[in-house]
Design a protein around this motif. Structure first.
Motif, mmCIF file in Angstrom:
data_model
loop_
_atom_site.group_PDB
_atom_site.id
_atom_site.type_symbol
_atom_site.label_atom_id
_atom_site.label_comp_id
_atom_site.label_asym_id
_atom_site.label_seq_id
_atom_site.Cartn_x
_atom_site.Cartn_y
_atom_site.Cartn_z
ATOM 1 N N SER A 101 85.859 39.780 52.450
ATOM 2 C CA SER A 101 84.568 40.258 52.941
ATOM 3 C C SER A 101 83.470 39.253 52.605
ATOM 4 N N SER A 103 80.576 40.016 52.105
ATOM 5 C CA SER A 103 79.665 40.734 51.214
ATOM 6 C C SER A 103 80.137 40.727 49.762
ATOM 7 N N ALA A 104 81.272 40.065 49.487
ATOM 8 C CA ALA A 104 81.829 40.071 48.132
ATOM 9 C C ALA A 104 80.913 39.333 47.160
ATOM 10 N N LEU A 105 80.765 39.905 45.967
ATOM 11 C CA LEU A 105 79.914 39.308 44.940
ATOM 12 C C LEU A 105 80.698 38.428 43.980
ATOM 13 N N LEU A 106 81.995 38.687 43.850
ATOM 14 C CA LEU A 106 82.844 37.951 42.912
ATOM 15 C C LEU A 106 84.163 37.629 43.597
ATOM 16 N N LEU A 127 84.378 43.536 44.749
ATOM 17 C CA LEU A 127 83.067 44.131 44.522
ATOM 18 C C LEU A 127 82.164 43.598 45.623
ATOM 19 N N GLU A 128 81.582 44.512 46.427
ATOM 20 C CA GLU A 128 80.783 44.099 47.576
ATOM 21 C C GLU A 128 79.391 44.711 47.515
ATOM 22 N N ARG A 129 78.431 43.959 48.040
ATOM 23 C CA ARG A 129 77.066 44.475 48.147
ATOM 24 C C ARG A 129 76.765 44.801 49.594
ATOM 25 N N HIS A 130 76.363 46.038 49.831
ATOM 26 C CA HIS A 130 75.958 46.485 51.162
ATOM 27 C C HIS A 130 74.576 47.090 51.034
ATOM 28 N N ASP A 132 71.293 47.742 49.431
ATOM 29 C CA ASP A 132 70.838 47.699 48.039
ATOM 30 C C ASP A 132 71.881 48.239 47.063
ATOM 31 N N ASP A 134 75.989 48.366 45.405
ATOM 32 C CA ASP A 134 77.255 47.688 45.151
ATOM 33 C C ASP A 134 78.387 48.712 45.183
#
Length: 205
Positions: A101, A103-106, A127-130, A132, A134
């Motif tokens: 994804s 949107s993945a943070l890590l 871990l994804e941010r969509h 505001d 997570d």
């Protein structure tokens, strides 16, 4: 192709895939949510949350997928598990698009897994941010000789994955897709696993 999900009714609720009106979905979700709560001794606030989650999931369930609501930590953690089927092996580019994804943070946490019905598979936790928020997601992919099975667990609060991912893994170990022919070749899943950069592997010691 018919997907059969074998699951524990004490920790999961199957969501019907037949088309229903919005009112019918809401009525079914409320009945199913409160029936689950009564069987498991949880309060009305939890039953309301389960009902709302079921209503949301029922609105996006279709013929090419099957969905369950997984319930962990005595109803404090709710997560959808959606299992997809494609009547062909997915090309490698589509496999990657499903698993990863933007949107993945890590970097993903990955594992090569085995299913009696689906053969070797690959799973990635992200871990994804969509917007505001997570969320935690876990995805599975099984590419057979003639078909593909994919599954997505989430969105769920990141801490909540620990309470539901083993439930999801158990469902996938026991479930089946009619006509699916597994492969014994582990080359592709090992390629996917080796492509992941794990935190710490590139540190200079």
């Amino acid at each position: 192709m018919q997907i059969t999900l074998r699951h524990d009714p004490e920790r999961t609720i199957a969501v019907p895939h037949a088309q229903r009106s919005a009112a019918e979905r809401t009525a079914w979700a409320r009945q199913a949510g409160f029936a689950f709560a009564a069987r498991n001794g949880v309060d009305d606030a939890v039953a309301d949350r389960i009902s709302l989650a079921l209503d949301d999931i029922a609105g996006v369930t279709g013929d090419d997928r099957r969905s369950l609501l997984l319930i962990g930590a005595e109803g404090r953690v709710l997560a959808p598990l959606t299992v997809f089927a494609a009547a062909e092996p997915l090309p490698e580019t589509e496999q990657a698009a499903f698993l990863w994804s933007p949107s993945a943070l890590l970097p993903a946490t990955t594992e090569v897994v085995e299913s009696e019905q689906f053969g070797p598979g690959f799973t990635a936790t992200l871990l994804e941010r969509h917007g505001d928020h997570d969320f935690g997601f876990r995805r599975w992919l099984f590419v057979g000789r003639n078909a593909t099975v994919g599954a997505v667990l989430g969105p769920v609060a990141p801490y909540g994955l620990a309470f539901v991912e083993e439930i999801a893994a158990g469902v996938l170990r026991e479930s089946a897709l009619e006509g699916f022919v597994p492969t014994s070749d582990r080359t592709r899943v090992e390629q996917l696993d080796s492509a992941v950069v794990r935190v710490g592997e590139d540190w200079q010691l």
